[in-house]
Design a protein around this motif. Structure first.
Motif, short mmCIF file in Angstrom:
data_model
loop_
_atom_site.label_atom_id
_atom_site.label_comp_id
_atom_site.label_asym_id
_atom_site.label_seq_id
_atom_site.Cartn_x
_atom_site.Cartn_y
_atom_site.Cartn_z
N ALA A 127 45.53 45.07 29.93
CA ALA A 127 46.19 45.82 30.99
C ALA A 127 45.19 46.47 31.93
CB ALA A 127 47.10 46.89 30.37
N ALA A 128 44.07 46.94 31.37
CA ALA A 128 43.05 47.58 32.20
C ALA A 128 42.36 46.59 33.13
CB ALA A 128 42.03 48.27 31.30
N LEU A 129 42.24 45.34 32.69
CA LEU A 129 41.54 44.34 33.48
C LEU A 129 42.40 43.73 34.58
CD1 LEU A 129 39.68 42.38 30.65
CD2 LEU A 129 38.69 44.03 32.23
N ILE A 130 43.73 43.70 34.38
CA ILE A 130 44.62 43.07 35.34
C ILE A 130 44.42 43.66 36.74
CG2 ILE A 130 47.04 42.80 36.04
CD1 ILE A 130 46.32 40.93 33.82
N GLY A 131 44.25 42.77 37.72
CA GLY A 131 44.12 43.20 39.11
C GLY A 131 42.71 43.51 39.55
N HIS A 132 41.76 43.56 38.60
CA HIS A 132 40.38 43.88 38.95
C HIS A 132 39.59 42.64 39.34
CE1 HIS A 132 39.93 48.19 38.15
NE2 HIS A 132 40.87 48.02 37.23
N LYS A 133 38.48 42.88 40.00
CA LYS A 133 37.61 41.80 40.45
C LYS A 133 36.28 41.86 39.70
CE LYS A 133 39.62 41.49 45.06
NZ LYS A 133 39.36 41.44 46.53
N PRO A 134 35.57 40.75 39.64
CA PRO A 134 34.26 40.74 38.99
C PRO A 134 33.35 41.81 39.56
CG PRO A 134 34.97 38.51 39.43
CD PRO A 134 35.94 39.41 40.15
N GLY A 135 32.65 42.49 38.66
CA GLY A 135 31.76 43.55 39.08
C GLY A 135 32.37 44.93 38.96
N ASP A 136 33.73 44.99 38.86
CA ASP A 136 34.39 46.29 38.71
C ASP A 136 34.05 46.91 37.36
OD1 ASP A 136 35.58 45.92 41.12
OD2 ASP A 136 37.60 45.59 40.35
N GLU A 137 33.88 48.22 37.37
CA GLU A 137 33.75 48.95 36.11
C GLU A 137 35.13 49.45 35.74
OE1 GLU A 137 31.82 52.98 35.51
OE2 GLU A 137 30.27 51.66 34.70
#
Length: 199
Positions: A127-137
């Motif tokens: 759930a935390a990763l959904i919607g994020h892009k590479p490089g995001d913390e």
């Protein structure tokens, strides 16, 4: 109204296959066991009969569960996948500071399996990763507190399209695998060791 269940094509095909096997094979096997057990006589003290009836209840419950899931299942289309944003159907590589990168498939809840490096979009990490892009913390909140992962650019791509004939365990690939240890406390900071909260 039942909640929609998003699945990959592979996941949908597996649900259909499992349901068909339960209806055509397992259901008959259990019926045969009950028939044989009845031949042993008094049903009030017939352990084989009781065991077969319990198995039948489990099979029928699983059939009902799969039928309900398939009614609300939606197969995610390849056109919905972005090349640079995490979503169901994507393979991502995440890395904690001081740890080796690890690859996971993001799936719906029905397909999650840590032995195959598949984590659900409803899990804390997924759930935390959904919607994020590479490089995001990304901040990930687990039962034992909060930790951070860097979603690296090294790998984010659609999951390989594997048919039932060509399906192979993720461990056969070159990616790091995730074999569950016997008993590891949730306080461990290593993502490979925090298994239960992931899925």
């Amino acid at each position: 109204m039942a909640k929609e269940v998003v699945v990959t094509r592979e996941g949908y095909d597996k649900l259909v296959h499992d349901l068909d096997e339960l209806r055509t094979v397992k259901r008959k096997e259990v019926a045969d066991k009950i028939k044989v057990a009845r031949g042993y006589g008094d049903l009030s003290e017939n352990a084989e009969y009781d065991a077969a009836k319990e198995e039948q209840a489990v099979v029928e419950a699983r059939i009902a569960d799969l039928e309900a899931t398939l009614k609300v299942a939606r197969v995610i289309d390849d056109s919905e996948l972005s090349g640079d944003t995490v979503s169901i159907g994507m393979n991502v590589t995440i890395q904690e500071e001081g740890e080796e990168p690890e690859s996971y498939d993001i799936t719906g809840s029905t397909e999650a399996d840590m032995n195959l490096n598949r984590i659900s979009d409803e899990s804390p990490v997924g759930a935390a990763l959904i919607g994020h892009k590479p490089g995001d913390e990304v901040d990930v909140t687990l039962p034992n507190g909060t930790r951070k992962d860097d979603l690296t650019w090294s790998r984010i791509s659609p999951r390989p399209n594997r048919t039932s004939a060509s399906r192979q365990p993720f461990a056969a690939r070159s990616w790091p695998t995730c074999a569950p240890p016997a008993a590891t406390p949730l306080s461990s900071p290593n993502i490979r060791r925090i298994l239960t909260p992931l899925i």
